[in-house]
Design a protein around this motif. Structure first.
Motif, PDB file in Angstrom:
ATOM      1  N   LYS A 102       0.831  -1.208   0.000  1.00 22.24           N
ATOM      2  CA  LYS A 102       0.000   0.000   0.000  1.00 22.24           C
ATOM      3  C   LYS A 102       0.869   1.263   0.000  1.00 22.24           C
ATOM      4  N   VAL A 103       1.873   1.289   0.879  1.00 20.34           N
ATOM      5  CA  VAL A 103       2.699   2.497   1.011  1.00 20.34           C
ATOM      6  C   VAL A 103       3.505   2.730  -0.266  1.00 20.34           C
ATOM      7  N   VAL A 104       4.141   1.653  -0.775  1.00 15.96           N
ATOM      8  CA  VAL A 104       4.938   1.812  -1.992  1.00 15.96           C
ATOM      9  C   VAL A 104       4.042   2.248  -3.147  1.00 15.96           C
ATOM     10  N   ALA A 105       2.811   1.707  -3.190  1.00 16.93           N
ATOM     11  CA  ALA A 105       1.888   2.104  -4.245  1.00 16.93           C
ATOM     12  C   ALA A 105       1.588   3.600  -4.162  1.00 16.93           C
ATOM     13  N   ARG A 106       1.366   4.097  -2.948  1.00 18.16           N
ATOM     14  CA  ARG A 106       1.078   5.527  -2.784  1.00 18.16           C
ATOM     15  C   ARG A 106       2.267   6.367  -3.245  1.00 18.16           C
ATOM     16  N   ILE A 107       3.488   5.893  -2.885  1.00 22.07           N
ATOM     17  CA  ILE A 107       4.685   6.630  -3.286  1.00 22.07           C
ATOM     18  C   ILE A 107       4.774   6.687  -4.806  1.00 22.07           C
ATOM     19  N   GLN A 108       4.346   5.601  -5.461  1.00 22.47           N
ATOM     20  CA  GLN A 108       4.433   5.544  -6.922  1.00 22.47           C
ATOM     21  C   GLN A 108       3.142   5.995  -7.583  1.00 22.47           C
ATOM     22  N   ASP A 109       2.277   6.686  -6.851  1.00 24.22           N
ATOM     23  CA  ASP A 109       1.042   7.223  -7.410  1.00 24.22           C
ATOM     24  C   ASP A 109       0.123   6.128  -7.943  1.00 24.22           C
ATOM     25  N   ARG A 110       0.039   5.002  -7.216  1.00 20.32           N
ATOM     26  CA  ARG A 110      -0.895   3.938  -7.575  1.00 20.32           C
ATOM     27  C   ARG A 110      -1.821   3.718  -6.379  1.00 20.32           C
ATOM     28  N   PHE A 111      -2.757   2.760  -6.512  1.00 21.04           N
ATOM     29  CA  PHE A 111      -3.651   2.457  -5.399  1.00 21.04           C
ATOM     30  C   PHE A 111      -3.148   1.290  -4.561  1.00 21.04           C
ATOM     31  N   GLY A 112      -2.417   0.365  -5.175  1.00 23.49           N
ATOM     32  CA  GLY A 112      -2.024  -0.835  -4.455  1.00 23.49           C
ATOM     33  C   GLY A 112      -3.175  -1.816  -4.409  1.00 23.49           C
ATOM     34  N   PRO A 113      -3.036  -2.930  -3.655  1.00 25.42           N
ATOM     35  CA  PRO A 113      -4.107  -3.931  -3.621  1.00 25.42           C
ATOM     36  C   PRO A 113      -5.402  -3.322  -3.085  1.00 25.42           C
ATOM     37  N   ASN A 114      -6.500  -3.399  -3.852  1.00 26.71           N
ATOM     38  CA  ASN A 114      -7.772  -2.863  -3.361  1.00 26.71           C
ATOM     39  C   ASN A 114      -8.965  -3.668  -3.858  1.00 26.71           C
ATOM     40  N   ARG A 115      -8.705  -4.867  -4.408  1.00 24.41           N
ATOM     41  CA  ARG A 115      -9.811  -5.667  -4.945  1.00 24.41           C
ATOM     42  C   ARG A 115     -10.280  -6.744  -3.981  1.00 24.41           C
ATOM     43  N   VAL A 116      -9.338  -7.396  -3.277  1.00 24.92           N
ATOM     44  CA  VAL A 116      -9.703  -8.525  -2.420  1.00 24.92           C
ATOM     45  C   VAL A 116     -10.047  -8.003  -1.032  1.00 24.92           C
ATOM     46  N   GLY A 117     -11.321  -7.948  -0.734  1.00 24.68           N
ATOM     47  CA  GLY A 117     -11.742  -7.467   0.579  1.00 24.68           C
ATOM     48  C   GLY A 117     -11.665  -5.954   0.657  1.00 24.68           C
ATOM     49  N   TYR A 176     -10.364  -2.419   1.242  1.00 16.44           N
ATOM     50  CA  TYR A 176      -9.003  -1.870   1.189  1.00 16.44           C
ATOM     51  C   TYR A 176      -7.956  -2.941   0.859  1.00 16.44           C
ATOM     52  N   GLY A 177      -8.383  -4.013   0.221  1.00 17.49           N
ATOM     53  CA  GLY A 177      -7.438  -5.069  -0.122  1.00 17.49           C
ATOM     54  C   GLY A 177      -6.917  -5.838   1.071  1.00 17.49           C
ATOM     55  N   LEU A 178      -7.683  -5.801   2.179  1.00 13.13           N
ATOM     56  CA  LEU A 178      -7.175  -6.401   3.414  1.00 13.13           C
ATOM     57  C   LEU A 178      -7.050  -7.916   3.342  1.00 13.13           C
ATOM     58  N   LEU A 179      -7.783  -8.558   2.403  1.00 20.41           N
ATOM     59  CA  LEU A 179      -7.679 -10.012   2.307  1.00 20.41           C
ATOM     60  C   LEU A 179      -6.621 -10.441   1.300  1.00 20.41           C
ATOM     61  N   GLN A 180      -5.923  -9.440   0.710  1.00 19.69           N
ATOM     62  CA  GLN A 180      -4.910  -9.743  -0.298  1.00 19.69           C
ATOM     63  C   GLN A 180      -3.833 -10.720   0.198  1.00 19.69           C
ATOM     64  N   PRO A 181      -3.282 -10.538   1.433  1.00 20.51           N
ATOM     65  CA  PRO A 181      -2.259 -11.489   1.888  1.00 20.51           C
ATOM     66  C   PRO A 181      -2.763 -12.921   1.918  1.00 20.51           C
TER      67      PRO A 181
END
Lengths: 121, 366
Positions: free
Chosen positions: B40-55, B57-62
C-alpha cells in the motif's frame, strides 16, 4: 524464570518453530500440481541452455573481506562483556579497551591504505 | 487450582507452550499484514492504489497470496542438491521467528527474559545468511550463487558496524537484557543523545542491509541476477524466503524501538504494548519509505559505505558514548556530537575521493 528454563524454552521453540515453514510445504505437496519435464527442470539462465557448472572456484576477493570480518567480530566478542561493566571500570577500563580497539583501528587504516577495501569490478 | 493438582513439570511447561503458540501464531499474521502495508505504502509513493480488490481496502490480499502460493508447482532443478534446496527455506524462517522470543513488548511481557538478550538477537539474526547461501548452493544456479556470495560479503560487512554500534547501548544501560535497556531509558530515550542518534542510524541502515531490503538488496537484484538467491524457488518455498525477510524487518523495527526509542515507555494514557507497536510501525514505515524512494546501491558503493564510513563511525561512537558518560552535562554532549560529525565528514571525504588511475593490484602482489 531461571536461566536453564530459558534455555529449555529456546530448545522447545526450535522444534515448534519448524512447524511454521514445514506446514505450508507439506500442504503444498498435496495441493500443488506436479508435472516435471526435462526442459522445465533445467537450471534457469534466462532461457538459453546452461553452459558449464556453477559449483566452481570463485573470486578470492570475498576471502579478504571475510578475514577482515573475523578480526572485527572477535573484537565484538570482547567488547560486549566489557560494555556491560563499563561504568564500574572507570577511565582505566576505557584506556584498556581504547588500546585494544586502537590497535585494530590501525589495522583497518593499513588495510584501507593497501587498497584491500577497494572492490575491483 | 483447587481440586486438580497440577504436576510440577506441567506447571512449568504449560506457560511455555502458551507463549510459543502466541509467538508462532502472531508473527506470521504480522508478517502477512506487513506485506499488505508495504504494498500500500509503496503504491502511494508511486502514485498507484495498491491492492484494493480482495476485501475492503485489499485487506484479504495477503490471504489470497498465500492460497495462490500453496497451489503453485514446486520446481527443483535436476542438478540441484536436493537436501540443501529443501532445508534452506525452512532454516531461514526459524531464526526469523526466534528473534521475537527475546523482544519485550511491554513491562515484563517477554517470552524469554534472557540476560544476554541483545547478544542472542544479533547472533540469531546473522544465521539467516547461512540459510541463504544454502539456498543458492543447493540450486546450482549461477545467478543464485552470485546473489548469495554478494549477500555473504554484504552481511559480514554490515555486521561489523551494527555490532560496534550496538555495543554503545550496554555501555550506558549497563545490561544486555532488553527489558533492562528499556528501563534505563525512563530518564530519556537514547536516540536523543548524540551517541544514541548515531548508533540508531547505523543500526537501522546496517540492519536494512542484513535483512536484504532495498536499497541493499543486491542478493536478489532482479535487474541483473533474475531473482538472485531464490531464482530456482517457486511456490511455497519462494514465499518462505519473503516470510523470513518480512519477519526480520518487523523484528529489526522492534529492536531499534527497544534500544533507542524507549520501547514500551510512553505517556500513561496508552498501555505499554501499544506504544511499542506504534514505535515499531513508525520505524517499519521509514524502512518502506526508504525502499520506495532510494535506488539500489552498486556493490563497490555498498562495500565502501560499510567499511570506509560506517565502521570508523561506529568505532568513534564507542568513544563518544564513553565521553558522554564520563563528562556529564553540555561538555560530554558536545564532545560526543563533535566526534561523530568530524569522523563522518572525514570518512565520507576519503570514501568519495577520486581513486588513483592505476590501483595497486593486490591480487598479484600477494
Amino acid at each position: 524464570m531461571t536461566d536453564s528454563l530459558n534455555h529449555l524454552f529456546l530448545g522447545i521453540f526450535f522444534v515448534a518453530a519448524l512447524v511454521v515453514p514445514a506446514l505450508p510445504i507439506v500442504l503444498a505437496r498435496f495441493i500443488a500440481p506436479k508435472r516435471p519435464g526435462p526442459v522445465k527442470n533445467e537450471v534457469y539462465e534466462c532461457g538459453v541452455e546452461a553452459k558449464g557448472d556453477s559449483w566452481i572456484q570463485f573470486r578470492i576477493q570475498y576471502v579478504t573481506f571475510a578475514i577482515l570480518f573475523v578480526i572485527f567480530d572477535v573484537e565484538a566478542l570482547f567488547l560486549f562483556p566489557w560494555a556491560v561493566v563499563f561504568k564500574g571500570a572507570g577511565w582505566a577500563g576505557l584506556a584498556a579497551m581504547g588500546l585494544f580497539i586502537g590497535i585494530l583501528t590501525v589495522g583497518l587504516i593499513y588495510a584501507w591504505q593497501e587498497g584491500l577495501l577497494e572492490w575491483e569490478s | 487450582m483447587g481440586i486438580v493438582t497440577w504436576p510440577a513439570w506441567l506447571e512449568t511447561l504449560l506457560p511455555m507452550v502458551v507463549k510459543i503458540t502466541i509467538i508462532l501464531a502472531l508473527a506470521p499474521v504480522g508478517m502477512m499484514y506487513l506485506t499488505w502495508f508495504e504494498r500500500k505504502v509503496v503504491a502511494r509513493i508511486q502514485d498507484r492504489f495498491g491492492p484494493n480488490r480482495v476485501g475492503p481496502y485489499g485487506l484479504l490480499q495477503p490471504l489470497a497470496d498465500g492460497i495462490k502460493m500453496v497451489t503453485k508447482e514446486d520446481l527443483i532443478p535436476d542438478g540441484a542438491d536436493r537436501l540443501c534446496h529443501f532445508l534452506a527455506p525452512i532454516l531461514i524462517v526459524v531464526p526469523a521467528l526466534y528473534l521475537f522470543t527475546v523482544l519485550p513488548f511491554g513491562e515484563g511481557i517477554v517470552a524469554v527474559p534472557l540476560v544476554t538478550g541483545l547478544l542472542f538477537f544479533v547472533a540469531i539474526g546473522s544465521t539467516e545468511a547461512l540459510a541463504l547461501f544454502m539456498a543458492a548452493w543447493g540450486s546450482r544456479n549461477k545467478f543464485a550463487l552470485l546473489g548469495a556470495l554478494r549477500n555473504a560479503a554484504q552481511v559480514i560487512a554490515y555486521e561489523v558496524p551494527v555490532v560496534l554500534a550496538l555495543a554503545a547501548v550496554p555501555m550506558i544501560a549497563g545490561s544486555l537484557n532488553l527489558n533492562e535497556i528499556v528501563r534505563a531509558q525512563s530518564g530519556g530515550w537514547f536516540v536523543a543523545t548524540p551517541w544514541g542518534f548515531t548508533a540508531a542510524l547505523l543500526v537501522t541502515l546496517g540492519g536494512l542491509a542484513e535483512v536484504n531490503r532495498t536499497p541493499f538488496d543486491l542478493a536478489e537484484a532482479e535487474s541483473e541476477l533474475v531473482g538472485g538467491f531464490h531464482t530456482e524457488y517457486s511456490g511455497m518455498k519462494f514465499a518462505l524466503f519473503y516470510m523470513a525477510e518480512f519477519l526480520s524487518t518487523l523484528a529489526l523495527g522492534a529492536l531499534v524501538a527497544v534500544l533507542f526509542l524507549g520501547g514500551w515507555l510512553g505517556p500513561k494514557f496508552l498501555p505499554g504494548p501499544v506504544w511499542m507497536g506504534l514505535k515499531t510501525m513508525a520505524l517499519v514505515f521509514v524502512m518502506v519509505w526508504i525502499r520506495g524512494t532510494w535506488p539500489r546501491f552498486r556493490i563497490d558503493q555498498l562495500m565502501g559505505l560499510a567499511w570506509k564510513v560506517m565502521v570508523p563511525l561506529a568505532l568513534a561512537n564507542l568513544l563518544g558514548a564513553a565521553l558522554w558518560s564520563f563528562c556529564p552535562g553540555a561538555a560530554g554532549w558536545l564532545a560526543s556530537a563533535a566526534l561523530s560529525v568530524a569522523v563522518f565528514l572525514v570518512t565520507t571525504q576519503l570514501w568519495l575521493a577520486p581513486k588513483p588511475k592505476t590501483p595497486t593490484h593486490w591480487a598479484g602482489k600477494y
